[in-house]
Scaffold this motif. Structure first.
Motif, PDB file in Angstrom:
ATOM      1  N   LYS A  83       0.854  -1.199   0.000  1.00 62.09           N
ATOM      2  CA  LYS A  83       0.000   0.000   0.000  1.00 62.09           C
ATOM      3  C   LYS A  83       0.875   1.228   0.000  1.00 62.09           C
ATOM      4  O   LYS A  83       2.003   1.199   0.502  1.00 62.09           O
ATOM      5  N   TRP A  84       0.372   2.298  -0.590  1.00 61.53           N
ATOM      6  CA  TRP A  84       1.108   3.553  -0.567  1.00 61.53           C
ATOM      7  C   TRP A  84       0.151   4.733  -0.623  1.00 61.53           C
ATOM      8  O   TRP A  84      -1.011   4.596  -1.005  1.00 61.53           O
ATOM      9  N   GLY A  85       0.676   5.871  -0.203  1.00 54.57           N
ATOM     10  CA  GLY A  85      -0.144   7.072  -0.171  1.00 54.57           C
ATOM     11  C   GLY A  85      -1.061   7.088   1.025  1.00 54.57           C
ATOM     12  O   GLY A  85      -1.129   6.112   1.793  1.00 54.57           O
ATOM     13  N   TRP A  86      -1.750   8.181   1.178  1.00 53.69           N
ATOM     14  CA  TRP A  86      -2.590   8.388   2.349  1.00 53.69           C
ATOM     15  C   TRP A  86      -3.627   9.397   1.941  1.00 53.69           C
ATOM     16  O   TRP A  86      -3.280  10.475   1.438  1.00 53.69           O
ATOM     17  N   VAL A  87      -4.887   9.100   2.080  1.00 56.16           N
ATOM     18  CA  VAL A  87      -5.901  10.025   1.605  1.00 56.16           C
ATOM     19  C   VAL A  87      -7.155   9.937   2.482  1.00 56.16           C
ATOM     20  O   VAL A  87      -7.511   8.860   2.967  1.00 56.16           O
ATOM     21  N   GLU A  88      -7.759  11.098   2.690  1.00 52.47           N
ATOM     22  CA  GLU A  88      -8.993  11.151   3.461  1.00 52.47           C
ATOM     23  C   GLU A  88     -10.190  11.050   2.529  1.00 52.47           C
ATOM     24  O   GLU A  88     -10.138  11.546   1.405  1.00 52.47           O
ATOM     25  N   GLY A  89     -11.251  10.424   2.988  1.00 52.47           N
ATOM     26  CA  GLY A  89     -12.449  10.348   2.170  1.00 52.47           C
ATOM     27  C   GLY A  89     -13.658  10.023   3.032  1.00 52.47           C
ATOM     28  O   GLY A  89     -13.521   9.501   4.141  1.00 52.47           O
ATOM     29  N   THR A  90     -14.828  10.324   2.485  1.00 52.76           N
ATOM     30  CA  THR A  90     -16.068  10.077   3.220  1.00 52.76           C
ATOM     31  C   THR A  90     -16.497   8.621   3.037  1.00 52.76           C
ATOM     32  O   THR A  90     -16.441   8.093   1.935  1.00 52.76           O
ATOM     33  N   GLU A  91     -16.878   7.996   4.132  1.00 50.30           N
ATOM     34  CA  GLU A  91     -17.354   6.612   4.066  1.00 50.30           C
ATOM     35  C   GLU A  91     -18.681   6.454   4.778  1.00 50.30           C
ATOM     36  O   GLU A  91     -19.017   7.214   5.679  1.00 50.30           O
ATOM     37  N   GLY A  92     -19.393   5.451   4.343  1.00 45.83           N
ATOM     38  CA  GLY A  92     -20.586   5.001   5.037  1.00 45.83           C
ATOM     39  C   GLY A  92     -20.543   3.492   5.039  1.00 45.83           C
ATOM     40  O   GLY A  92     -19.601   2.892   4.512  1.00 45.83           O
ATOM     41  N   CYS A  93     -21.554   2.858   5.603  1.00 46.61           N
ATOM     42  CA  CYS A  93     -21.529   1.398   5.695  1.00 46.61           C
ATOM     43  C   CYS A  93     -22.953   0.891   5.843  1.00 46.61           C
ATOM     44  O   CYS A  93     -23.738   1.472   6.596  1.00 46.61           O
ATOM     45  N   LEU A  94     -23.289  -0.177   5.119  1.00 46.80           N
ATOM     46  CA  LEU A  94     -24.637  -0.733   5.205  1.00 46.80           C
ATOM     47  C   LEU A  94     -24.954  -1.222   6.620  1.00 46.80           C
ATOM     48  O   LEU A  94     -26.112  -1.319   6.991  1.00 46.80           O
ATOM     49  N   SER A  95     -23.902  -1.490   7.417  1.00 44.64           N
ATOM     50  CA  SER A  95     -24.112  -1.962   8.784  1.00 44.64           C
ATOM     51  C   SER A  95     -24.208  -0.812   9.791  1.00 44.64           C
ATOM     52  O   SER A  95     -24.438  -1.059  10.981  1.00 44.64           O
ATOM     53  N   VAL A  96     -23.968   0.414   9.302  1.00 41.02           N
ATOM     54  CA  VAL A  96     -24.090   1.583  10.180  1.00 41.02           C
ATOM     55  C   VAL A  96     -24.970   2.608   9.454  1.00 41.02           C
ATOM     56  O   VAL A  96     -24.491   3.649   9.008  1.00 41.02           O
ATOM     57  N   PRO A  97     -26.252   2.291   9.300  1.00 41.80           N
ATOM     58  CA  PRO A  97     -27.114   3.122   8.459  1.00 41.80           C
ATOM     59  C   PRO A  97     -27.196   4.560   8.965  1.00 41.80           C
ATOM     60  O   PRO A  97     -27.243   4.799  10.167  1.00 41.80           O
ATOM     61  N   GLY A  98     -27.191   5.488   8.005  1.00 44.55           N
ATOM     62  CA  GLY A  98     -27.401   6.892   8.340  1.00 44.55           C
ATOM     63  C   GLY A  98     -26.175   7.616   8.859  1.00 44.55           C
ATOM     64  O   GLY A  98     -26.254   8.778   9.229  1.00 44.55           O
ATOM     65  N   VAL A  99     -25.024   6.950   8.889  1.00 42.11           N
ATOM     66  CA  VAL A  99     -23.813   7.589   9.410  1.00 42.11           C
ATOM     67  C   VAL A  99     -22.769   7.693   8.302  1.00 42.11           C
ATOM     68  O   VAL A  99     -22.564   6.746   7.542  1.00 42.11           O
ATOM     69  N   GLU A 100     -22.154   8.871   8.192  1.00 40.87           N
ATOM     70  CA  GLU A 100     -21.037   9.051   7.267  1.00 40.87           C
ATOM     71  C   GLU A 100     -19.914   9.721   8.026  1.00 40.87           C
ATOM     72  O   GLU A 100     -20.155  10.460   8.977  1.00 40.87           O
ATOM     73  N   GLY A 101     -18.688   9.453   7.592  1.00 35.73           N
ATOM     74  CA  GLY A 101     -17.569  10.091   8.273  1.00 35.73           C
ATOM     75  C   GLY A 101     -16.303  10.022   7.458  1.00 35.73           C
ATOM     76  O   GLY A 101     -16.206   9.242   6.504  1.00 35.73           O
ATOM     77  N   MET A 102     -15.344  10.889   7.816  1.00 37.65           N
ATOM     78  CA  MET A 102     -14.074  10.954   7.110  1.00 37.65           C
ATOM     79  C   MET A 102     -13.104   9.920   7.678  1.00 37.65           C
ATOM     80  O   MET A 102     -12.900   9.861   8.894  1.00 37.65           O
ATOM     81  N   VAL A 103     -12.535   9.133   6.791  1.00 37.27           N
ATOM     82  CA  VAL A 103     -11.595   8.095   7.204  1.00 37.27           C
ATOM     83  C   VAL A 103     -10.330   8.202   6.354  1.00 37.27           C
ATOM     84  O   VAL A 103     -10.414   8.402   5.139  1.00 37.27           O
TER      85      VAL A 103
END
Ligand code: NI
Length: 157
Positions: A83-103
């Motif tokens: 793996k290389w590089g490092w980047v932030e992005g918004t994620e959600g998950c079908l197991s955590v409905p209604g929640v989004e966050g930067m990872v």
């Protein structure tokens, strides 16, 4: 067959999945069901642990969310080997409905595993595909994206 997607805080989502010994008909059924379940929920990725199966299997299809053409991907015993590089992005998950966050995730990854026929495959991914693969492999370790949020409240751990 549609499978039920477990949602946070179901304790099974925090368990570690076990390696698949042989890619047989049962695993292929699981993969087919996981794709069906993922598409029915408009998701771009799903891990076996999310449907209550403690096996190292993930499916990913980011094509609805990106411009370029990307094929659906099923991986058995996926492992990030580079793996290389490092980047932030918004994620959600079908197991955590209604929640989004930067990872924060690696920007690009090389993943090894087996496909639905049991053949060894190596996948090089960047962009959303890289992020989705890392998110799904986390599930196999019992890690949810909310565990990786920079400012996650203690109650979300
Ligand atoms: Ni997820």
């Amino acid at each position: 067959m549609l499978r039920q997607i477990l949602t946070y805080p179901d304790p099974f989502l925090s368990t570690r999945a076990l390696p698949v010994k042989r890619v047989d008909g049962k695993i292929r059924d699981l993969i087919r069901d996981m794709f069906e379940t993922m598409y029915a929920s408009n998701g771009i990725g799903l891990a076996a642990t999310q449907v209550g199966v403690g096996k190292r299997v993930i499916v990913v299809d980011v094509s609805p969310a990106v411009e370029e053409e990307v094929k659906p991907l099923a991986l058995v015993n996926p492992e990030i080997v580079e793996k290389w590089g490092w980047v932030e992005g918004t994620e959600g998950c079908l197991s955590v409905p209604g929640v989004e966050g930067m990872v924060c995730r690696a920007e690009s990854v090389v993943v090894r595993g087996r496909n639905e026929d049991g053949d060894p495959v190596t996948v090089e991914a960047d962009g959303l595909l890289s992020r989705a693969i890392q998110h799904e492999i986390d599930h196999l370790e019992g890690i949810l994206f909310i565990d990786r949020l920079a400012a996650a409240p203690a109650s979300a751990k």
